[in-house]
Design a protein around this motif. Structure first.
Motif, PDB file in Angstrom:
ATOM      1  N   GLY A 119       7.232   4.871  51.354  1.00  0.00           N
ATOM      2  CA  GLY A 119       7.762   6.172  50.948  1.00  0.00           C
ATOM      3  C   GLY A 119       9.057   6.042  50.171  1.00  0.00           C
TER       4      GLY A 119
ATOM      5  N   LEU B 143       8.280   4.992  46.632  1.00  0.00           N
ATOM      6  CA  LEU B 143       7.759   6.093  45.822  1.00  0.00           C
ATOM      7  C   LEU B 143       8.882   7.063  45.459  1.00  0.00           C
ATOM      8  CD1 LEU B 143       4.365   6.740  47.645  1.00  0.00           C
ATOM      9  CD2 LEU B 143       4.829   5.304  45.638  1.00  0.00           C
ATOM     10  N   GLU B 144       9.787   7.312  46.403  1.00  0.00           N
ATOM     11  CA  GLU B 144      10.944   8.167  46.121  1.00  0.00           C
ATOM     12  C   GLU B 144      11.798   7.558  45.010  1.00  0.00           C
ATOM     13  OE1 GLU B 144      14.766  10.180  48.438  1.00  0.00           O
ATOM     14  OE2 GLU B 144      13.528   8.712  49.484  1.00  0.00           O
TER      15      GLU B 144
ATOM     16  N   ALA C 162      -1.383   8.177  41.998  1.00  0.00           N
ATOM     17  CA  ALA C 162      -0.463   8.970  42.822  1.00  0.00           C
ATOM     18  C   ALA C 162      -1.108   9.397  44.138  1.00  0.00           C
ATOM     19  CB  ALA C 162       0.011  10.194  42.039  1.00  0.00           C
ATOM     20  N   ARG C 163      -2.323   9.860  44.100  1.00  0.00           N
ATOM     21  CA  ARG C 163      -3.004  10.325  45.327  1.00  0.00           C
ATOM     22  C   ARG C 163      -3.164   9.178  46.319  1.00  0.00           C
ATOM     23  NH1 ARG C 163      -6.112  13.421  48.239  1.00  0.00           N
ATOM     24  NH2 ARG C 163      -8.302  13.128  48.664  1.00  0.00           N
TER      25      ARG C 163
ATOM     26  N   CYS D 231       0.200   8.142  47.849  1.00  0.00           N
ATOM     27  CA  CYS D 231       0.681   9.116  48.843  1.00  0.00           C
ATOM     28  C   CYS D 231      -0.090   8.990  50.149  1.00  0.00           C
ATOM     29  CB  CYS D 231       0.578  10.534  48.299  1.00  0.00           C
ATOM     30  SG  CYS D 231       1.803  10.898  47.024  1.00  0.00           S
TER      31      CYS D 231
ATOM     32  N   GLU E 196      -1.515   6.277  51.254  1.00  0.00           N
ATOM     33  CA  GLU E 196      -1.053   5.024  51.863  1.00  0.00           C
ATOM     34  C   GLU E 196       0.312   5.203  52.516  1.00  0.00           C
ATOM     35  OE1 GLU E 196      -0.222   0.368  50.639  1.00  0.00           O
ATOM     36  OE2 GLU E 196      -1.420   1.615  49.316  1.00  0.00           O
ATOM     37  N   ALA E 197       1.204   5.942  51.877  1.00  0.00           N
ATOM     38  CA  ALA E 197       2.537   6.183  52.448  1.00  0.00           C
ATOM     39  C   ALA E 197       2.416   6.960  53.757  1.00  0.00           C
ATOM     40  CB  ALA E 197       3.418   6.941  51.455  1.00  0.00           C
ATOM     41  N   LEU E 198       1.552   7.945  53.789  1.00  0.00           N
ATOM     42  CA  LEU E 198       1.351   8.733  55.016  1.00  0.00           C
ATOM     43  C   LEU E 198       0.704   7.893  56.108  1.00  0.00           C
ATOM     44  CD1 LEU E 198       0.240  12.152  53.471  1.00  0.00           C
ATOM     45  CD2 LEU E 198       2.428  11.593  54.570  1.00  0.00           C
TER      46      LEU E 198
END
Length: 170
Positions: free
Chosen positions: A127, A130-131, A158-159, A162, A164-166
């Motif tokens: 995360g 990505l930030e 992007a999807r 995101c 993967e980050a979650l």
């Protein structure tokens, strides 16, 4: 390639080029880049492998009293003289946010238009990465998850990133 300083780097690149059925030229320094680009300007795609540069002064530059890496300056000049060259900044996803910001700040002078994360599989919580990519204003084009080319080089979707980050948060 202008990465002639690392032992074996050109051998590895030549082997990869042979496997892919493409040509490769190894240059001694970035000063030879403009002339070489003139000779191959009609190629459909030209990839330029550059050495890794540190944002900190090298021992050699400190010894001669300068604080600048001459090779980096020559590379900047070569890249900026060719507006058709798309420069992508490769940063290790294993860096902490502060280190990523320092490197970006230093290398913005090379005019990168995109960002690539290497070592993405070892980044831990992604995360923050990505930030950082969003805050940098540079589109994230690829992430690499290993050394196998092309299998470990992935489009930065992007999807998927995101999701993967979650997943890492669970």
């Amino acid at each position: 390639s202008i990465d002639s300083g690392r032992v074996g780097s050109s051998n590895l690149l030549c082997s990869l080029a042979e496997l892919l059925g493409v040509g490769v030229t190894v240059l001694e320094s970035a000063t030879a880049l403009p002339e070489r680009l003139d000779r191959i300007r009609h190629a459909d795609l030209i990839l330029i492998d550059t050495p890794g540069f540190s944002p900190h002064p090298t021992l050699a530059s400190l010894a001669d009293g300068s604080s600048v890496d001459e090779d980096f300056i020559h590379l900047q000049l070569a890249l900026k003289s060719r507006p058709e060259i798309e420069t992508q900044l490769v940063l290790p996803a294993t860096f902490e946010s502060g280190a990523l910001r320092r490197h970006l700040s230093h290398f913005l002078s090379a005019g990168p238009s995109r960002l690539i994360f290497s070592h993405f599989d070892a980044a831990g919580l992604i995360g923050d990465k990505l930030e950082f990519a969003i805050e940098s204003g540079l589109p994230l084009s690829f992430v690499s998850t290993g050394q196998n080319i092309p299998e470990d080089l992935h489009d930065a979707n992007a999807r998927e990133l995101c999701v993967e980050a979650l997943d890492h948060l669970r």
